[in-house]
Design an enzyme around this catalytic site. Sequence first.
Site, short mmCIF file in Angstrom:
data_model
loop_
_atom_site.label_atom_id
_atom_site.label_comp_id
_atom_site.label_asym_id
_atom_site.label_seq_id
_atom_site.Cartn_x
_atom_site.Cartn_y
_atom_site.Cartn_z
N VAL A 16 44.94 -39.94 -3.19
CA VAL A 16 43.60 -39.53 -3.61
C VAL A 16 43.32 -39.95 -5.05
CG1 VAL A 16 42.06 -37.56 -4.00
CG2 VAL A 16 43.56 -37.60 -1.99
N ARG A 48 55.96 -40.70 -12.02
CA ARG A 48 56.74 -41.94 -12.06
C ARG A 48 55.93 -43.04 -12.76
NH1 ARG A 48 57.25 -40.26 -6.81
NH2 ARG A 48 56.02 -42.01 -6.03
N LYS A 106 43.84 -26.94 -2.48
CA LYS A 106 43.53 -25.80 -1.60
C LYS A 106 44.56 -24.70 -1.68
CE LYS A 106 45.41 -28.63 2.12
NZ LYS A 106 45.35 -29.89 1.36
N GLY A 135 37.81 -32.45 3.20
CA GLY A 135 37.66 -33.81 2.71
C GLY A 135 36.27 -34.16 2.26
N GLU A 191 52.49 -35.92 8.57
CA GLU A 191 53.54 -36.13 7.60
C GLU A 191 54.90 -36.13 8.29
OE1 GLU A 191 53.01 -36.73 4.48
OE2 GLU A 191 50.90 -36.18 4.27
N ASP A 202 47.96 -25.09 6.21
CA ASP A 202 46.89 -25.85 5.57
C ASP A 202 45.53 -25.27 5.93
OD1 ASP A 202 45.92 -28.63 4.34
OD2 ASP A 202 44.85 -28.36 6.22
N LYS A 206 42.46 -23.21 3.55
CA LYS A 206 41.04 -23.56 3.57
C LYS A 206 40.19 -22.40 4.06
CE LYS A 206 42.26 -28.39 4.44
NZ LYS A 206 42.38 -29.46 5.46
#
Length: 429
Positions: A16, A48, A106, A135, A191, A202, A206
């Site tokens: 993102v 990094r 979130k 999103g 994932e 998740d 939200k």
Amino acid sequence: MRTRPLKVALLGCGVVGSEVARIMTTHADDLTARIGAPVELAGVAVRRPSKVRQGIDPALVTTDATALLKRGDIDVAIEVIGGIEPARTLITTAFEHGISVVSANKALLAQDGAALHAAAEQAGLDLYYEAAVAGAIPLVRPLRESLAGDKINRVMGIVNGTTNFILDKMDATGAGYQEALDEATALGYAEADPTADVEGYDAAAKAAILAGIAFHTRVRLDDVYREGMTEVSAADFASAKRMGCTIKLLAILERAADGESVTARVHPAMIPLSHPLASVREAYNAVFVEAEAAGRLMFYGPGAGGSPTASAVLGDLVAVCRNKLAEATGPGESAYTQLPVSPMGDVVTRYHISLDVADKPGVLAQVATCFAEHGVSIDTVRQQGKDGEASLVVVTHRAPDAALSGTVEALRKLDTVRGVASIMRVEGE
């Protein structure tokens, strides 16, 4: 038009963050025209620094996010790190140094939204977070601003693209859960560790954010009932199709009929094919809002991904920068109602229960008695039997969750009931 640029610190530069940086660079002239002043990416905090980041000047990259925020010339911080720490400390540091914040976090907002709002209000600064929910879909701002004069009674939606992709594949192809998950992983929708998505964490975060905005009350992540979808089977979809339904993982937020409490929950549910949410396919999100004056509204679109989420972040950036120029702030937390969040046991809904039972006379009567003794009315029953074993599918009328739980506990004690194959709520009717 002001010529001195508004300076932006980007905290995090993953999928993102890198897209946010790209859009800020390629659309710089448009953003300047819309805001009324140039915006400049003044620093990018990463873990990094050696990683090559296309289109980002290496001189802007730092590993010291705190020093970036404290240097004295930053106007807005964009936080796309995720997680609780160091994001929480960095956001409060930004407020302490006169910096408004745009966040996509979130998990943090669901856990500590009240404290962050209080810190922003005390500092006279903005905290915007459209990207934290669904999103690219404009949802937070419509609830917080466009519907601010209305009374919202219910919000029901699909707010996780990974789970919707998996369930959609199960529905369309007859695949089992693991097979559909493997496909989602191979295509990059899931994932390597999909727990946060498939177990509903998740979506629950939200849901907490949306409930707080919709009902003007504080709802934390711990207040949201959560049930994952890993037990949903191909057999459940077959049963759903026989009822003219499909299965979705839903976030459901409701105001009690008397207006004195709210409920917030995330769980799989059967919904009729006639409901607008039933047609939401692939990894898309959709949220159905029921308001007293506006009626029924539906918000639909891509709910995740670098570009869609970056779009929401940039929308917030424009709004916050405009507020900076006007020396004003946008809407903050609205929690004046302070309504209690009722437990799941108080929620009233319909249920689809599949039982494995002995195939002999009197079983149906015993099962029906259990439902009656716990005040749960039966709508329909379907029974199939062979070689001494049978399946019994019961669909109830609306009943409190606590009553259904008591019924299931009693059913498990019957010697004619071999097991409870599945329990699923029926919504959207």
